[in-house]
Structures are given as C-alpha cells and as structure tokens.
Design an enzyme around this catalytic site. Structure first.
Site, PDB file in Angstrom:
ATOM      1  N   HIS A  99      -4.130  -0.815   4.074  1.00  0.00           N
ATOM      2  CA  HIS A  99      -4.462  -0.534   1.831  1.00  0.00           C
ATOM      3  C   HIS A  99      -3.782   0.347   2.261  1.00  0.00           C
ATOM      4  O   HIS A  99      -3.477   1.402   3.409  1.00  0.00           O
ATOM      5  CB  HIS A  99      -6.308  -0.581   2.053  1.00  0.00           C
ATOM      6  CG  HIS A  99      -5.961   0.277   1.157  1.00  0.00           C
ATOM      7  ND1 HIS A  99      -5.928   1.476   0.379  1.00  0.00           N
ATOM      8  CD2 HIS A  99      -7.494  -0.575   0.021  1.00  0.00           C
ATOM      9  CE1 HIS A  99      -6.969   0.719  -1.226  1.00  0.00           C
ATOM     10  NE2 HIS A  99      -6.690   0.276  -1.285  1.00  0.00           N
ATOM     11  N   GLU A 170      -1.698  -5.038  -3.609  1.00  0.00           N
ATOM     12  CA  GLU A 170      -2.102  -3.744  -4.875  1.00  0.00           C
ATOM     13  C   GLU A 170      -0.890  -3.235  -5.089  1.00  0.00           C
ATOM     14  O   GLU A 170      -0.711  -2.286  -4.362  1.00  0.00           O
ATOM     15  CB  GLU A 170      -3.047  -3.368  -3.145  1.00  0.00           C
ATOM     16  CG  GLU A 170      -4.550  -4.174  -3.258  1.00  0.00           C
ATOM     17  CD  GLU A 170      -5.776  -2.891  -3.113  1.00  0.00           C
ATOM     18  OE1 GLU A 170      -6.520  -3.186  -4.019  1.00  0.00           O
ATOM     19  OE2 GLU A 170      -5.640  -2.320  -2.418  1.00  0.00           O
TER      20      GLU A 170
HETATM   21  P1  PGA Z   1      -8.842   0.506  -7.869  1.00  0.00           P
HETATM   22  O1  PGA Z   1      -9.135   0.189  -6.277  1.00  0.00           O
HETATM   23  O2  PGA Z   1      -9.644  -1.014  -8.454  1.00  0.00           O
HETATM   24  O3  PGA Z   1     -10.182   1.629  -7.875  1.00  0.00           O
HETATM   25  O4  PGA Z   1      -7.683   0.858  -8.478  1.00  0.00           O
HETATM   26  C1  PGA Z   1      -8.544  -0.531  -5.598  1.00  0.00           C
HETATM   27  C2  PGA Z   1      -8.437  -1.054  -4.288  1.00  0.00           C
HETATM   28  O5  PGA Z   1      -7.659   0.490  -3.782  1.00  0.00           O
HETATM   29  O6  PGA Z   1      -8.681  -1.540  -3.828  1.00  0.00           O
END
Ligand code: PGA
Length: 257
Positions: A99, A170
C-alpha cells in the site's frame, strides 16, 4: 473469462476491537437478511488485533478477512513482526501488500514488496498488490513507467504458473483526497496491468483481478464498476460504515458487463 468481483474494505488504523466486532456482527445480520449475490466477493481488512475475531464472525456469511501487511519472515527473533503463516492461522485469506502508505511512511521498497508477495503466496494467502503513481509522477507523464517498475519487481520474482494475485491500482493523489481518477484513465492503467501480467504468464492477463482504489464511495462506485478492465475496489474511509460497504458491494453485483 468470468472474474469474480471483489470489494475490499481497508480499515487502516481505525476501529477498536470492540467496534470491529460490532461491525462484523452487523454485516452478518444484514447479509443473513439479504445476501449479496455470489458474483461479488467481499473482504474486510481490520487491524491486527481485530483480525481473528472479525475473521471468525465473517466466515459464517462468506466474507473473507485480509491483513493489511505482513512480514516476509517465517519465524524468528523479529520483534514486532507478523508472518504470513500467523495471519493465515488468525483467519486471513488475503493480505494487502505494498500500500502506498507503507511505501511512503514505512519506506517499503519494490524489493521488499516483492518479498512480501512471495511470502504471502507460500502461506496460501492471496496478495492484494497495490501499485500507483504520485501526483508529481502523474504530472510528469510517468504513470506507465511507475506501474511497470512496481509490477516488474514482483512479477520477475514469482514462479510459473501464474499465481492467484489481485492487483489494486491506487493512484496516490486519489487516496483520501476525494478526487477520483477518471474511469477512462483507470481503465487504461488496468489494461496495462493486464498486459504486463500476460507477458509474465500467458493467460494471466485475463485471470488477474484488477481493483481500483482512491476515494471510492457509494456515489461513484458504479462508474468504476462500469469499466471493463476493473473487477473491484479497494476502499478506505467509505468502508468504515456498514451501510456504505454493503451498498458498494451490492453495486458491484448490479453494474457491469
Ligand atoms: P480511500 O483509501 O478510499 O480513503 O481513499 C483507499 C486506500 O487507501 O486503500
């Protein structure tokens, strides 16, 4: 190929154990009344202390538990570390790896991420491998090269045949900001991820599940599911409420191909 949709709640460092268990109980109660169609798989990633009690409860309704991180070691004098085997025993079946918060705040390198993916797979945990570019990298037009580099580190290290793997795109600039990547842009990156998986393992381009994460909420989730190369979502803040999590999972069953 039909890929099962996947909706993952990433709670990050939120919720006490008691709050986590209350959430799990509420999900069970609601799904017993009205199940989410089997076309959608639901996964919850609580904090380490809440993992075992949440996994035990959610198992009854077919919702899987994920860990948010792991240590690549198996066992040893590694104070503070938690291995893939311990996570499996605690009830996790998935683990989030790489992540951006771990890459940025805990200095995880591509190499460390690759090691973690390998360790997860050897303990039969399915890795949810996160990749994504920063705002600056996007402005410089480096999105494709960043994703390519992050995936090459992992793909180059794994054995054939293609492992069961989930890749979450992401973009860092979309996480927790309320700004969502344009669906067309997201789909282009998802297609790139598929083509790189295909190069690594012929056939994997169609079997790998690709998620989008970054400011997903019940209002925008349908647009995301409407993109052909996206199979699901990794959701942070909007997953903290049972109502919203279930609404987003149901949207996954109602939209798409
Ligand atoms: P968010 O986070 O939906 O709060 O933008 C997503 C993530 O970090 O996996």
């Amino acid at each position: 190929m039909i890929r099962r949709r996947l909706v993952v709640a990433n709670w990050k460092m939120y919720k006490t154990v008691a709050q986590s268990v209350a959430y799990a109980r509420e999900v069970c109660r609601r799904l017993e009344q009205e199940p989410v169609p089997p076309a959608v798989e639901m996964v919850v990633a609580p904090t380490y202390p809440a993992l075992a009690p949440v996994a035990a409860r959610l198992q009854a309704v077919g919702v899987a538990a994920a860990a948010q991180n792991l240590d690549p070691g198996r066992e040893g004098a590694l104070t503070g570390a938690v291995s893939a085997y311990l996570l499996w025993e605690a009830g996790a079946r998935y683990v989030i790896v790489g992540h951006s918060e771990r890459r940025q705040m805990f200095q995880e390198t591509d190499l460390m991420v690759a090691e973690k993916v390998g360790a997860a797979l050897s303990a039969r945990l399915t890795p949810i491998l996160c990749v994504g570019e920063s705002h600056v990298e996007r402005e410089r037009g480096e999105t494709e090269s960043v994703i390519g580099r992050q995936l090459a580190a992992v793909f180059g290290d794994l054995p054939a045949p293609a492992p069961e793997l989930v890749v979450a795109y992401e973009p860092i600039w979309a996480i927790g900001t309320g700004v969502v990547a344009e669906p067309g842009e997201t789909n282009r990156v998802a297609a790139l991820i598929r083509s790189l998986a295909e190069k690594a393992w012929p056939g994997a381009g169609q079997s790998v599940r690709v998620l989008y994460g970054g400011s997903v909420n019940p209002r925008n989730v349908r647009d995301i599911f409407g993109q052909g190369d996206i199979d699901g979502t990794l959701i942070g803040s909007a997953s903290l409420r049972v109502d919203d999590f279930l609404a987003m999972a149901r949207a996954g069953a109602e939209t798409g191909d």
